[in-house]
Design a protein around this motif. Structure first.
Motif, PDB file in Angstrom:
ATOM      1  N   LEU A  13     -40.913  -9.465  68.860  1.00  0.00           N
ATOM      2  CA  LEU A  13     -40.008 -10.189  69.744  1.00  0.00           C
ATOM      3  C   LEU A  13     -40.704 -10.546  71.053  1.00  0.00           C
ATOM      4  O   LEU A  13     -41.680  -9.911  71.453  1.00  0.00           O
ATOM      5  CB  LEU A  13     -38.761  -9.346  70.014  1.00  0.00           C
ATOM      6  CG  LEU A  13     -38.040  -8.808  68.765  1.00  0.00           C
ATOM      7  CD1 LEU A  13     -36.774  -8.062  69.161  1.00  0.00           C
ATOM      8  CD2 LEU A  13     -37.732  -9.932  67.780  1.00  0.00           C
ATOM      9  N   TRP A  17     -35.437  -6.302  73.188  1.00  0.00           N
ATOM     10  CA  TRP A  17     -34.069  -6.731  72.926  1.00  0.00           C
ATOM     11  C   TRP A  17     -33.171  -5.498  73.033  1.00  0.00           C
ATOM     12  O   TRP A  17     -33.177  -4.634  72.182  1.00  0.00           O
ATOM     13  CB  TRP A  17     -33.968  -7.363  71.544  1.00  0.00           C
ATOM     14  CG  TRP A  17     -32.578  -7.781  71.197  1.00  0.00           C
ATOM     15  CD1 TRP A  17     -31.776  -7.255  70.233  1.00  0.00           C
ATOM     16  CD2 TRP A  17     -31.827  -8.836  71.808  1.00  0.00           C
ATOM     17  NE1 TRP A  17     -30.559  -7.899  70.219  1.00  0.00           N
ATOM     18  CE2 TRP A  17     -30.565  -8.869  71.179  1.00  0.00           C
ATOM     19  CE3 TRP A  17     -32.096  -9.731  72.852  1.00  0.00           C
ATOM     20  CZ2 TRP A  17     -29.573  -9.782  71.550  1.00  0.00           C
ATOM     21  CZ3 TRP A  17     -31.099 -10.644  73.217  1.00  0.00           C
ATOM     22  CH2 TRP A  17     -29.868 -10.662  72.563  1.00  0.00           C
ATOM     23  N   PRO A 131     -30.565 -10.078  77.166  1.00  0.00           N
ATOM     24  CA  PRO A 131     -30.429  -8.672  76.790  1.00  0.00           C
ATOM     25  C   PRO A 131     -30.081  -7.849  78.019  1.00  0.00           C
ATOM     26  O   PRO A 131     -30.200  -8.330  79.156  1.00  0.00           O
ATOM     27  CB  PRO A 131     -31.821  -8.318  76.263  1.00  0.00           C
ATOM     28  CG  PRO A 131     -32.740  -9.211  77.042  1.00  0.00           C
ATOM     29  CD  PRO A 131     -31.982 -10.501  77.252  1.00  0.00           C
ATOM     30  N   MET A 284     -31.055 -10.814  64.620  1.00  0.00           N
ATOM     31  CA  MET A 284     -32.387 -11.237  65.020  1.00  0.00           C
ATOM     32  C   MET A 284     -33.028 -11.856  63.784  1.00  0.00           C
ATOM     33  O   MET A 284     -33.510 -11.159  62.901  1.00  0.00           O
ATOM     34  CB  MET A 284     -33.201 -10.056  65.539  1.00  0.00           C
ATOM     35  CG  MET A 284     -34.403 -10.475  66.352  1.00  0.00           C
ATOM     36  SD  MET A 284     -33.946 -11.468  67.797  1.00  0.00           S
ATOM     37  CE  MET A 284     -32.987 -10.307  68.755  1.00  0.00           C
ATOM     38  N   ILE A 310     -35.964 -15.824  70.027  1.00  0.00           N
ATOM     39  CA  ILE A 310     -36.418 -14.551  70.585  1.00  0.00           C
ATOM     40  C   ILE A 310     -37.596 -13.997  69.784  1.00  0.00           C
ATOM     41  O   ILE A 310     -38.318 -13.119  70.243  1.00  0.00           O
ATOM     42  CB  ILE A 310     -35.234 -13.561  70.634  1.00  0.00           C
ATOM     43  CG1 ILE A 310     -34.114 -14.173  71.491  1.00  0.00           C
ATOM     44  CG2 ILE A 310     -35.640 -12.211  71.204  1.00  0.00           C
ATOM     45  CD1 ILE A 310     -32.798 -13.437  71.409  1.00  0.00           C
TER      46      ILE A 310
END
Length: 332
Positions: A13, A17, A131, A284, A310
């Motif tokens: 990522l 997150w 986030p 995700m 992301i």
């Protein structure tokens, strides 16, 4: 006979997150491929620990399905019959069904919206989510990721820093805001005090602020909330629709929770039928899962499909983002 395959990919990522219940820097998703040597379809599974899903468990369930005759499946109806005979978690069910649908569409020279009987979309806006982070970092985060280009923004919050985060986001970005607590509150009165602190901000909705098990508390909350409440964790691949319409103003349907295109479409239709607002969200995911969500986006009130944005070095490039809008590019 069709050839089915499953592979895992570790997705790094762009940043940590963090939501109210966990944090991660890497996600492991699974990708199903099915084909006959001439046509091929692919689907994505994004396991979520909130629903008891892990990459290893999904891999084991796939191997069991192979032993039970998965290679003999040739239609969606046959796949559904096989899945009803075994316990298969929703994310894997979605990956299997979507891969088969994509294969059948390629084989028959058909689009996915044609197969599903829905209106296609050429593009659609998406929210982008903050986030949970140190509120002092929000201004720099907003600038670094160019968040002014999105029509609306979503903020992940917890009880400890939620109001401070909202204040900093409102300073950094002028857009309307969605608030997602991921079940962080237990007490509806404490939540109402949080809502009072939000009155100065341009709030669109509040997503699943309390655990789904708190049924009576949600009945109370809907009667007193100044904001629209959207169900997320309260709707998986099934829901109590009579209860939902008393608890919420809208439903966030995610294909990874719904377990397939067909059930996802059914959930959207049932949401409308009981007079609730519609939303499509994501886990995700890469552009493979996001592409699928876009196929159902026509007429949906809100979209939160930023998962692929992301993922660092997103591998498939099936969806393009420009000025906060998503454009499907190529079928999985």
């Amino acid at each position: 006979m069709l050839l089915w395959n499953l592979e895992a990919r570790d997705l790094t990522l762009r940043y940590t997150w963090k939501i109210s219940r966990n944090a991660s820097d890497v996600k492991t998703n699974l990708f199903v491929t099915v084909g006959d040597g001439r046509a091929q379809g692919r689907g994505e599974a994004a396991p979520n620990v909130r629903y008891g899903e892990t990459p290893q468990l999904l891999r084991e369930q796939f191997q069991t399905l192979q032993a039970q005759g998965l290679d003999q499946v040739a239609t969606v109806e046959e796949l559904q019959q096989l899945l009803q005979q075994r316990e298969v978690l929703p994310a894997l069910r979605f990956a299997l069904e979507s891969a088969l649908v994509h294969y059948l569409c390629q084989k028959n020279n058909q689009t996915v919206p044609q197969f599903l009987g829905v209106q296609p979309v050429a593009s659609a806006p998406t929210a982008y989510s903050y986030p949970i982070m140190d509120p002092g970092k929000i201004a720099a985060f907003t600038k670094e990721h160019g968040l002014h280009r999105f029509e609306y923004l979503k903020v992940k919050v917890n009880q400890e820093s939620g109001l401070d985060m909202m204040a900093e986001v409102a300073k950094a970005a002028p857009q309307r805001l969605m608030v997602d607590a991921n079940e962080a509150w237990q007490d509806p009165d404490a939540l109402m005090r949080f809502f009072e602190g939000l009155r100065k901000f341009p709030i669109i909705m509040i997503e699943q602020p309390m655990p789904s098990a708190l049924q009576e508390e949600y009945l109370y909350l809907k009667k007193h909330s100044p904001y629209d409440l959207f169900a997320d964790e309260s709707v998986t691949d099934h829901a109590d629709w009579d209860l939902l319409q008393q608890q919420f103003h809208g439903v966030n349907m995610k294909l990874m929770k719904a377990g397939g295109y067909l059930n996802g479409l059914s959930i959207l239709n049932k949401t409308r039928a009981v007079g609730l607002k519609t939303m499509i969200g994501c886990m995700m995911e890469t552009s493979m899962g996001i592409w699928s969500a876009l196929q159902l986006a026509h007429g949906v009130d809100l979209l939160d499909l930023d998962g692929m944005l992301i993922v660092k070095d997103e591998p498939f490039k099936l969806v393009r983002e420009e000025a906060g809008r998503l454009y499907p590019v190529a079928q999985p």
